[in-house]
Design a protein around this motif. Structure first.
Motif, PDB file in Angstrom:
ATOM      1  N   PHE A 126      17.518  -7.354 -87.139  1.00 40.89           N
ATOM      2  CA  PHE A 126      18.495  -8.327 -87.616  1.00 40.89           C
ATOM      3  C   PHE A 126      19.670  -8.445 -86.656  1.00 40.89           C
ATOM      4  O   PHE A 126      20.058  -9.550 -86.243  1.00 40.89           O
ATOM      5  CB  PHE A 126      18.979  -7.931 -89.013  1.00 40.89           C
ATOM      6  N   TYR A 127      20.249  -7.310 -86.264  1.00 40.57           N
ATOM      7  CA  TYR A 127      21.414  -7.379 -85.394  1.00 40.57           C
ATOM      8  C   TYR A 127      21.052  -7.708 -83.950  1.00 40.57           C
ATOM      9  O   TYR A 127      21.877  -8.257 -83.210  1.00 40.57           O
ATOM     10  CB  TYR A 127      22.252  -6.101 -85.495  1.00 40.57           C
ATOM     11  N   THR A 128      19.831  -7.442 -83.559  1.00 44.50           N
ATOM     12  CA  THR A 128      19.374  -7.906 -82.248  1.00 44.50           C
ATOM     13  C   THR A 128      19.255  -9.428 -82.244  1.00 44.50           C
ATOM     14  O   THR A 128      19.644 -10.099 -81.278  1.00 44.50           O
ATOM     15  CB  THR A 128      18.027  -7.257 -81.887  1.00 44.50           C
ATOM     16  N   LEU A 129      18.740  -9.989 -83.336  1.00 43.86           N
ATOM     17  CA  LEU A 129      18.666 -11.443 -83.470  1.00 43.86           C
ATOM     18  C   LEU A 129      20.063 -12.063 -83.538  1.00 43.86           C
ATOM     19  O   LEU A 129      20.314 -13.117 -82.950  1.00 43.86           O
ATOM     20  CB  LEU A 129      17.871 -11.811 -84.724  1.00 43.86           C
ATOM     21  N   CYS A 130      20.971 -11.393 -84.269  1.00 48.82           N
ATOM     22  CA  CYS A 130      22.351 -11.883 -84.342  1.00 48.82           C
ATOM     23  C   CYS A 130      23.003 -11.892 -82.965  1.00 48.82           C
ATOM     24  O   CYS A 130      23.748 -12.820 -82.624  1.00 48.82           O
ATOM     25  CB  CYS A 130      23.170 -11.014 -85.304  1.00 48.82           C
ATOM     26  N   TYR A 131      22.716 -10.858 -82.183  1.00 47.02           N
ATOM     27  CA  TYR A 131      23.217 -10.831 -80.817  1.00 47.02           C
ATOM     28  C   TYR A 131      22.654 -12.007 -80.024  1.00 47.02           C
ATOM     29  O   TYR A 131      23.376 -12.677 -79.270  1.00 47.02           O
ATOM     30  CB  TYR A 131      22.865  -9.505 -80.144  1.00 47.02           C
ATOM     31  N   LEU A 237      24.690 -18.917 -95.697  1.00 53.80           N
ATOM     32  CA  LEU A 237      24.610 -17.459 -95.761  1.00 53.80           C
ATOM     33  C   LEU A 237      24.789 -16.825 -94.393  1.00 53.80           C
ATOM     34  O   LEU A 237      25.334 -15.719 -94.276  1.00 53.80           O
ATOM     35  CB  LEU A 237      23.270 -17.024 -96.362  1.00 53.80           C
ATOM     36  N   SER A 238      24.386 -17.550 -93.329  1.00 58.02           N
ATOM     37  CA  SER A 238      24.478 -16.988 -91.983  1.00 58.02           C
ATOM     38  C   SER A 238      25.916 -16.657 -91.598  1.00 58.02           C
ATOM     39  O   SER A 238      26.151 -15.775 -90.766  1.00 58.02           O
ATOM     40  CB  SER A 238      23.881 -17.962 -90.964  1.00 58.02           C
ATOM     41  N   GLY A 239      26.887 -17.352 -92.196  1.00 59.90           N
ATOM     42  CA  GLY A 239      28.284 -17.048 -91.921  1.00 59.90           C
ATOM     43  C   GLY A 239      28.833 -15.887 -92.725  1.00 59.90           C
ATOM     44  O   GLY A 239      29.998 -15.516 -92.563  1.00 59.90           O
ATOM     45  N   LEU A 240      27.989 -15.322 -93.587  1.00 58.71           N
ATOM     46  CA  LEU A 240      28.446 -14.248 -94.476  1.00 58.71           C
ATOM     47  C   LEU A 240      27.496 -13.059 -94.452  1.00 58.71           C
ATOM     48  O   LEU A 240      27.392 -12.317 -95.426  1.00 58.71           O
ATOM     49  CB  LEU A 240      28.573 -14.787 -95.911  1.00 58.71           C
ATOM     50  N   CYS A 241      26.806 -12.885 -93.341  1.00 56.03           N
ATOM     51  CA  CYS A 241      25.767 -11.847 -93.251  1.00 56.03           C
ATOM     52  C   CYS A 241      26.263 -10.526 -92.689  1.00 56.03           C
ATOM     53  O   CYS A 241      25.454  -9.706 -92.264  1.00 56.03           O
ATOM     54  CB  CYS A 241      24.600 -12.357 -92.404  1.00 56.03           C
ATOM     55  N   GLY A 242      27.569 -10.318 -92.675  1.00 54.42           N
ATOM     56  CA  GLY A 242      28.090  -9.088 -92.082  1.00 54.42           C
ATOM     57  C   GLY A 242      27.968  -7.857 -92.954  1.00 54.42           C
ATOM     58  O   GLY A 242      28.302  -6.750 -92.510  1.00 54.42           O
ATOM     59  N   THR A 243      27.496  -8.021 -94.192  1.00 56.90           N
ATOM     60  CA  THR A 243      27.439  -6.895 -95.131  1.00 56.90           C
ATOM     61  C   THR A 243      26.664  -5.712 -94.578  1.00 56.90           C
ATOM     62  O   THR A 243      27.017  -4.554 -94.823  1.00 56.90           O
ATOM     63  CB  THR A 243      26.813  -7.344 -96.464  1.00 56.90           C
ATOM     64  N   LEU A 381      15.511 -14.948 -93.289  1.00 55.20           N
ATOM     65  CA  LEU A 381      14.456 -13.947 -93.140  1.00 55.20           C
ATOM     66  C   LEU A 381      14.964 -12.522 -93.306  1.00 55.20           C
ATOM     67  O   LEU A 381      14.303 -11.682 -93.926  1.00 55.20           O
ATOM     68  CB  LEU A 381      13.803 -14.119 -91.759  1.00 55.20           C
ATOM     69  N   LEU A 382      16.164 -12.231 -92.792  1.00 50.97           N
ATOM     70  CA  LEU A 382      16.675 -10.860 -92.825  1.00 50.97           C
ATOM     71  C   LEU A 382      18.052 -10.762 -93.486  1.00 50.97           C
ATOM     72  O   LEU A 382      18.330  -9.800 -94.191  1.00 50.97           O
ATOM     73  CB  LEU A 382      16.745 -10.293 -91.403  1.00 50.97           C
ATOM     74  N   GLY A 383      18.907 -11.749 -93.251  1.00 56.84           N
ATOM     75  CA  GLY A 383      20.248 -11.693 -93.819  1.00 56.84           C
ATOM     76  C   GLY A 383      20.254 -11.641 -95.333  1.00 56.84           C
ATOM     77  O   GLY A 383      21.062 -10.936 -95.944  1.00 56.84           O
ATOM     78  N   SER A 384      19.356 -12.374 -95.966  1.00 57.27           N
ATOM     79  CA  SER A 384      19.273 -12.360 -97.432  1.00 57.27           C
ATOM     80  C   SER A 384      18.948 -10.967 -97.946  1.00 57.27           C
ATOM     81  O   SER A 384      19.445 -10.542 -98.999  1.00 57.27           O
ATOM     82  CB  SER A 384      18.209 -13.353 -97.903  1.00 57.27           C
ATOM     83  N   LEU A 385      18.130 -10.251 -97.205  1.00 54.76           N
ATOM     84  CA  LEU A 385      17.734  -8.900 -97.610  1.00 54.76           C
ATOM     85  C   LEU A 385      18.911  -7.934 -97.540  1.00 54.76           C
ATOM     86  O   LEU A 385      19.157  -7.160 -98.469  1.00 54.76           O
ATOM     87  CB  LEU A 385      16.598  -8.427 -96.697  1.00 54.76           C
ATOM     88  N   PHE A 386      19.682  -7.983 -96.437  1.00 55.12           N
ATOM     89  CA  PHE A 386      20.763  -7.021 -96.226  1.00 55.12           C
ATOM     90  C   PHE A 386      22.070  -7.436 -96.891  1.00 55.12           C
ATOM     91  O   PHE A 386      22.913  -6.591 -97.186  1.00 55.12           O
ATOM     92  CB  PHE A 386      21.002  -6.834 -94.730  1.00 55.12           C
ATOM     93  N   THR A 387      22.244  -8.724 -97.126  1.00 61.32           N
ATOM     94  CA  THR A 387      23.509  -9.212 -97.663  1.00 61.32           C
ATOM     95  C   THR A 387      23.506  -9.316 -99.176  1.00 61.32           C
ATOM     96  O   THR A 387      24.541  -9.099 -99.821  1.00 61.32           O
ATOM     97  CB  THR A 387      23.842 -10.593 -97.053  1.00 61.32           C
TER      98      THR A 387
END
Length: 476
Positions: A126-131, A237-243, A381-387
């Motif tokens: 997830f954070y590799t994709l965010c990068y 949601l992409s703007g709020l995925c820092g959780t 794909l991933l942010g919903s899971l972690f956020t």
């Protein structure tokens, strides 16, 4: 069971006063080696805000064009509220389980070793994709500022090199937190001039000159496909995925019991700006909004604002890479003397893990040359899971009041939760919010992923996006 544990069993308390057992914490306070416990509560607030307030805001006004003003605002406010609640649950969970470093460790408590490896790997991805998305945004900024002076791949490479050098040199969030203030100010002062400019303009800059203008600002949008609606919600949601990064921030705080102050201050700043900026830009520009939104007030202001935003965009690049690299470092060196000591093994592992993230992120940014769809895909794909989904399960685990005993089954905590979910009004309310977060997260996971993939396929089919590893200008 201790007296304190009996008092808090089966309930979620607002001001938890558990004594932190330092020898159970992932990072211990020490005089030698990198200081992994140096983040103040104010520094943590800056990191909480910066994990959210970045390139994500640039895609939000476009979501109102798809959803309409009322559904778009309801969805955005709901996501802001839910992500604040899920962030609160992350802090509550870590205070009770200080040995937990990230979402992978939390998953191990709930689902066993398999859960740890799956969720830990997904977190790293997830954070590799965010990068990768951050580097893509940086290339858009450079193309906008320079008028596409060189191949886009060059700008992507610049972002990758900076992320590798600065991300590797900055091993602790203590220093990241102070850089976070500057990065936050950079993005803030780049977004608001555009917002003020569209308020001052009589007609949108992108509207055709000398022709009737229809901004198509509507309360409820009609005629939109299900895929487009789902993709727009995922973009929000992409703007709020820092959780997912809140675990890391919490674990490096000097006083982890002050986390709630940091969370509410950071999330309050983010939510207020997201709602105001999105409503103003969409209300004044409508269908002429650009994506990213910095171009909505004209080319000159776009160049100026992208220039102001550069420090924040650079920070996003190496911060996202740092989070992924730090996760891998802890996973490999945990419970060894190398984790918090300047040994050759420590430095070798850290450099290799950062390089791996940067290289993979470079490939992602180069092979997926579109902005909103990439944000939507990552978030769905991933942010919903972690956020949303995983933090809601953490809340359920807390409310179960479960303490693992020898011989208990893997999901024994579920049975405890069934007995405790309505043991108090507070537990009942938290249970309802948890179920809402899980339901919303599951919808975004399935429908949002479908919508993002459908939009990507359509973009390639119609020629709306360029080919992978292209030198073409991506700022238009």
């Amino acid at each position: 069971m201790s007296e304190l544990e009996k008092k808090t069993e089966g309930s979620v308390v607002d001001s938890i006063q558990l004594d932190l057992v330092e020898d159970k914490n992932v990072f211990v306070v020490k005089d030698e080696g990198p200081n992994f416990r140096g983040v103040s509560w104010l520094g943590a607030a800056a990191l909480v805000a910066k994990t959210q307030f970045g390139y994500g805001i640039l895609g939000l006004p476009g979501t109102f064009q798809v959803l309409g003003f009322v559904p778009g605002l309801i969805s955005l406010v709901a996501l802001c509220a839910l992500t604040t609640w899920t962030g609160y649950m992350v802090g509550q969970f870590r205070l009770r389980n200080p040995q937990v470093y990230g979402v992978g460790d939390a998953a191990e408590l709930m689902f066993g070793p398999a859960g740890r490896e799956f969720m830990g790997g997904a977190f790293w991805l997830f954070y590799t994709l965010c990068y990768g998305a951050a580097v893509l945004t940086l290339s858009i900024a450079f193309n906008a500022i320079t008028g596409h002076a060189t191949c886009t791949m060059v700008w992507v490479a610049v972002g990758a090199v900076v992320a590798l050098v600065l991300g590797t040199a900055t091993r602790t969030l203590k220093y990241m937190s102070w850089l976070g203030f500057a990065a936050l100010a950079s993005v803030f002062f780049s977004v608001w001039p555009v917002t003020i400019a569209v308020l001052a303009q009589s007609t949108p800059e992108a509207a055709p000159k000398g022709e009737p203008i229809d901004k198509q600002v509507v309360a409820v949008a009609t005629g939109r496909t299900f895929a487009a609606i789902a993709s727009a919600i995922a973009t929000q949601l992409s703007g709020l995925c820092g959780t997912a990064a809140f675990f890391t921030i919490h674990s490096e705080m000097r006083d982890q019991r002050q986390y709630n102050k940091s969370l509410f201050l950071g999330q309050g700043f983010v939510s207020l700006n997201y709602i105001l900026v999105t409503c103003i830009i969409y209300g004044r520009v409508g269908r002429y909004v650009t994506s990213p939104a910095l171009g909505s007030a004209g080319e000159l202001l776009m160049k100026i604002c992208y220039g102001i935003a550069l420090p924040g965009l650079f920070f996003s690049c190496f911060f996202q890479a740092h989070i992924a690299g730090k996760h891998a470092l802890v996973r490999l060196l945990r419970d060894t003397r190398h984790l918090q000591n300047n040994t050759k093994t420590h430095w070798f592992t850290w450099i290799i893990m950062m390089a791996l993230v940067v290289i993979i992120g470079f490939v992602i940014a180069s092979s997926i040359p579109f902005f909103n769809d990439l944000l939507a895909l990552i978030a769905a794909l991933l942010g919903s899971l972690f956020t949303l989904i995983m933090p809601a399960l953490l809340g359920i685990y807390i409310m179960s009041g479960y303490s693992k005993l020898e011989g208990d089954g893997l999901l024994a905590w579920v049975g405890h939760y069934r007995r405790n979910w309505n043991s108090s009004r507070k537990n009942t309310i938290h249970s309802l919010v948890a179920l809402l977060a899980i339901a919303f997260g599951a919808f975004i996971l399935v429908a949002g992923t479908y919508g993002a993939v459908d939009s990507i396929v359509d973009g390639y089919r119609t020629g709306r996006v360029s080919r992978a590893f292209s030198c073409e200008d991506n700022s238009n």
